[in-house]
Design a protein around this motif. Structure first.
Motif, PDB file in Angstrom:
ATOM      1  N   GLU A 507       0.831  -1.198   0.000  1.00 24.43           N
ATOM      2  CA  GLU A 507       0.000   0.000   0.000  1.00 24.43           C
ATOM      3  C   GLU A 507       0.870   1.254   0.000  1.00 24.43           C
ATOM      4  O   GLU A 507       0.598   2.218  -0.732  1.00 24.43           O
ATOM      5  N   GLU A 508       1.928   1.229   0.803  1.00 19.28           N
ATOM      6  CA  GLU A 508       2.831   2.375   0.858  1.00 19.28           C
ATOM      7  C   GLU A 508       3.555   2.568  -0.478  1.00 19.28           C
ATOM      8  O   GLU A 508       3.667   3.689  -0.992  1.00 19.28           O
ATOM      9  N   ASN A 510       2.661   1.465  -3.516  1.00 19.83           N
ATOM     10  CA  ASN A 510       1.717   1.851  -4.571  1.00 19.83           C
ATOM     11  C   ASN A 510       1.353   3.329  -4.488  1.00 19.83           C
ATOM     12  O   ASN A 510       1.065   3.968  -5.514  1.00 19.83           O
ATOM     13  N   GLY A 511       1.385   3.880  -3.283  1.00 21.68           N
ATOM     14  CA  GLY A 511       1.085   5.299  -3.130  1.00 21.68           C
ATOM     15  C   GLY A 511       2.131   6.201  -3.757  1.00 21.68           C
ATOM     16  O   GLY A 511       1.875   7.385  -3.997  1.00 21.68           O
ATOM     17  N   GLN A 512       3.307   5.635  -4.036  1.00 23.04           N
ATOM     18  CA  GLN A 512       4.387   6.402  -4.657  1.00 23.04           C
ATOM     19  C   GLN A 512       4.565   6.081  -6.136  1.00 23.04           C
ATOM     20  O   GLN A 512       5.490   6.578  -6.774  1.00 23.04           O
ATOM     21  N   ARG A 515      -0.265   4.661 -11.720  1.00 25.39           N
ATOM     22  CA  ARG A 515      -1.266   3.591 -11.728  1.00 25.39           C
ATOM     23  C   ARG A 515      -0.755   2.338 -12.448  1.00 25.39           C
ATOM     24  O   ARG A 515      -0.943   1.214 -11.972  1.00 25.39           O
ATOM     25  N   GLN A 518       1.610   0.113 -10.268  1.00 23.27           N
ATOM     26  CA  GLN A 518       1.168  -0.407  -8.982  1.00 23.27           C
ATOM     27  C   GLN A 518       0.965  -1.922  -9.008  1.00 23.27           C
ATOM     28  O   GLN A 518       0.476  -2.487  -9.988  1.00 23.27           O
ATOM     29  N   LYS A 520      -0.948  -5.064  -7.957  1.00 24.60           N
ATOM     30  CA  LYS A 520      -2.328  -5.343  -7.539  1.00 24.60           C
ATOM     31  C   LYS A 520      -2.434  -6.581  -6.651  1.00 24.60           C
ATOM     32  O   LYS A 520      -3.251  -6.628  -5.735  1.00 24.60           O
TER      33      LYS A 520
END
Length: 560
Positions: A507-508, A510-512, A515, A518, A520
């Protein structure tokens, strides 16, 4: 005269045998090699090299013939390598982790005429290769306690040295003649690439290549004569060859051989070298050690001698940003370099006083960098190799008509001339929607966590990215123990606390990420990846093709 011209003029007069002679004459009592409690001076080293060189000559080893070496890091490895250079043969160290099939490929492709093996284990693993090869005339075995096969090709190292000593004693002028005959532009060594995407290629380097690199590095990051240095990587690795053989020759350095790479941190504390090169995995391990003592990390940095490093270097793969930043916070500014076997090691380097974090530095003196239309990095200059060895013994150049080498790496040069590597051209992921994704950036973010040993991003021709993750054999159990969890890696891979922690990590991360970059979904694999199990190269790079094939069912389940 500019810096590039200075380097060219200096390197043009140097050869490997010439430097061995210079050091033995100018610094005869100075230490050259130390292994354990034993040390060889430069005079002693040249004498031993002379004996093996004369012995190899008596076996018929001729100029441009190939000599293959498979042994751990020990005196005889350096001696055999340097001896081959004296008879103008091309030495090649085979990675110690090669399987019998891989050994057979290297033996037959190289057309080697002489092989030097350490002991019984190597002799056993080389049997299929010796049966398949039509060119190997002699096999020299170093360990005295090996029962040699009933094969007239086998020779004991001690017997070879004794024969060479007799020849050298009768006519020492022969060694001087051999030394004088070596030409800087001719081949000195050969390395087989790691083979991340296919069969390895044999990279042939000249005396001028390897000694220009030594000269250029010393102009950018000067090192005192006779300074101590640590050799812990395989001598099949271009970085170790350059630093522990060629630069050591140029600077008459004192090389401390660390035969057990797991002891490199303690060896650092004992030797306290002014410069140290570590592949990213080594810096990750060092960072892990420092993180384990949060209240005393500064003291441990000093205890390990890291505070005295004038040039802590990293290369061979990207150093994860969080690891670099953590070490920098403790005063250890790891400076990344970039290159490949085909560029004699590093072609660009961050050096003290000229560094930019996140880049791999500027080109070395005399090296030109150009970015092709598709983003591929092109290199031209005196570090570009002679070419790839062909099965018939010829060497095929791999540059275009203007001398540019296509490196296979994707990157960009900023306004200050610093190069940034984005990814490997062949490793770029192209999703089913046509998005280009660089996997190493994502994988580096995941590997920065102490739970993660290795991670590989998957998603070529697929709608989204997934990842395969292995746990770190050394740091994952410590992370778990701190939370009251004990068990094997297989047990930890299925533990809900581990899954929850990795969920938070994804989650951390993917926030950086954009899209398309990321992750999944992911799978935690129950066993670690190693060079021996086949998922990693001997230099600890991912063998993506093997991983994709071996874990195809796991990958399919992530898209099910």
């Amino acid at each position: 005269m500019d810096l590039a011209q200075e380097c060219a003029a200096e390197a043009a007069g140097l050869t490997v045998p010439g430097l061995v002679r210079r050091n033995a004459e100018a610094y005869p009592e100075r230490p050259a090699l130390t292994a354990g409690e034993e040390t060889l001076s430069w005079a002693e080293l040249r004498t031993r090299v002379a004996e093996i060189a004369r012995g190899l000559g008596a076996l018929g080893l001729s100029p441009r013939e190939r000599l293959l070496i498979m042994m751990t890091s020990r005196f005889e490895h350096w001696i055999a390598d340097l001896a081959a250079a004296h008879v103008r043969a091309i030495s090649c160290t085979a990675y110690h982790t090669l399987s019998p099939d891989q050994i057979t490929y290297v033996a037959t492709h190289s057309g080697a005429s002489v092989v030097v093996l350490e002991g019984a284990d190597e002799v056993a693993r080389w049997r299929p290769a010796l049966a398949a090869s039509t060119t190997i005339r002699h096999v020299v075995v170093v360990d005295d306690d090996v029962d040699l096969p009933d094969d007239e090709r086998f020779v004991r190292w001690a017997d070879l040295a004794a024969r060479g000593a007799r020849l050298h004693g009768k006519d020492p002028a022969v060694l001087e003649k051999l030394t004088d005959e070596v030409v800087p532009g001719e081949p000195v060594a050969m390395m087989y690439t790691s083979g991340t995407t296919g069969d390895p290629k044999a990279v042939v380097l000249s005396h001028y290549n390897v000694l220009y690199e030594a000269v250029a590095l010393d102009r950018l990051a000067p090192m005192d004569l006779h300074a101590p240095t640590i050799a812990y990587l395989p001598l099949a690795h271009v970085a170790e060859r350059e630093l522990a053989i060629y630069r050591a020759l140029y600077k008459a350095s004192h090389v401390f051989i660390c035969a057990d790479p797991s002891q490199v941190v303690s060896t650092l504390a004992t030797v306290r070298p002014p410069s140290f090169f570590g592949v990213p995995r080594v810096w990750e391990k060092i960072a892990g050690v420092l993180k384990s003592v949060p209240d005393g990390a500064d003291g441990l940095v000093k205890q390990l001698g890291l505070d005295g490093l004038s040039w802590p270097g990293s290369g061979s793969a990207p150093l994860p940003g969080p690891v670099r930043d953590f070490l920098a916070g403790l005063g250890v500014d790891v400076l990344e370099v970039w290159g490949m076997s085909e560029t004699t090691g590093c072609a660009t380097a961050n050096v003290p006083g000229a560094a930019k974090p996140g880049t791999v530095g500027r080109p070395l003196p005399g090296i030109e960098i150009r970015i092709a239309e598709d983003g591929e990095i092109l290199v031209r200059g005196p570090l570009v190799f002679l070419g790839y060895l062909q099965p018939d013994g010829s060497v095929r150049e791999d540059t275009d008509e203007d001398g540019w080498l296509a490196t296979g790496d994707i990157g960009a040069v900023d306004e200050d001339g610093f190069l940034t590597i984005t990814d490997r051209k062949k490793e770029l992921i192209i999703t089913s929607s046509g998005k280009n994704v660089a996997p190493t950036k994502i994988e580096g973010m995941l590997r920065a966590h102490p739970l993660v040993g290795y991670a590989v991003a998957v998603g070529d021709q697929r709608p989204y990215l997934t990842a395969l993750i292995t746990l770190d054999e050394e740091t994952a159990p410590g992370w778990a123990a701190a939370r009251g969890i004990t068990g094997t890696l297989t047990y930890l891979a299925g533990h809900p606390a581990v899954r929850a922690e990795l969920d938070a990590l994804l989650e951390e991360a993917n926030g950086q990420l954009a899209r398309a970059e990321q992750i999944k979904r992911y799978a935690i694999l129950p066993e670690p990846w190693t060079a021996e199990s086949g998922e990693l190269t001997p230099t600890l790079k991912l063998r993506r093709r093997i991983i994709h094939d071996r874990y195809s069912a796991d990958i399919a389940s992530l898209y099910g």
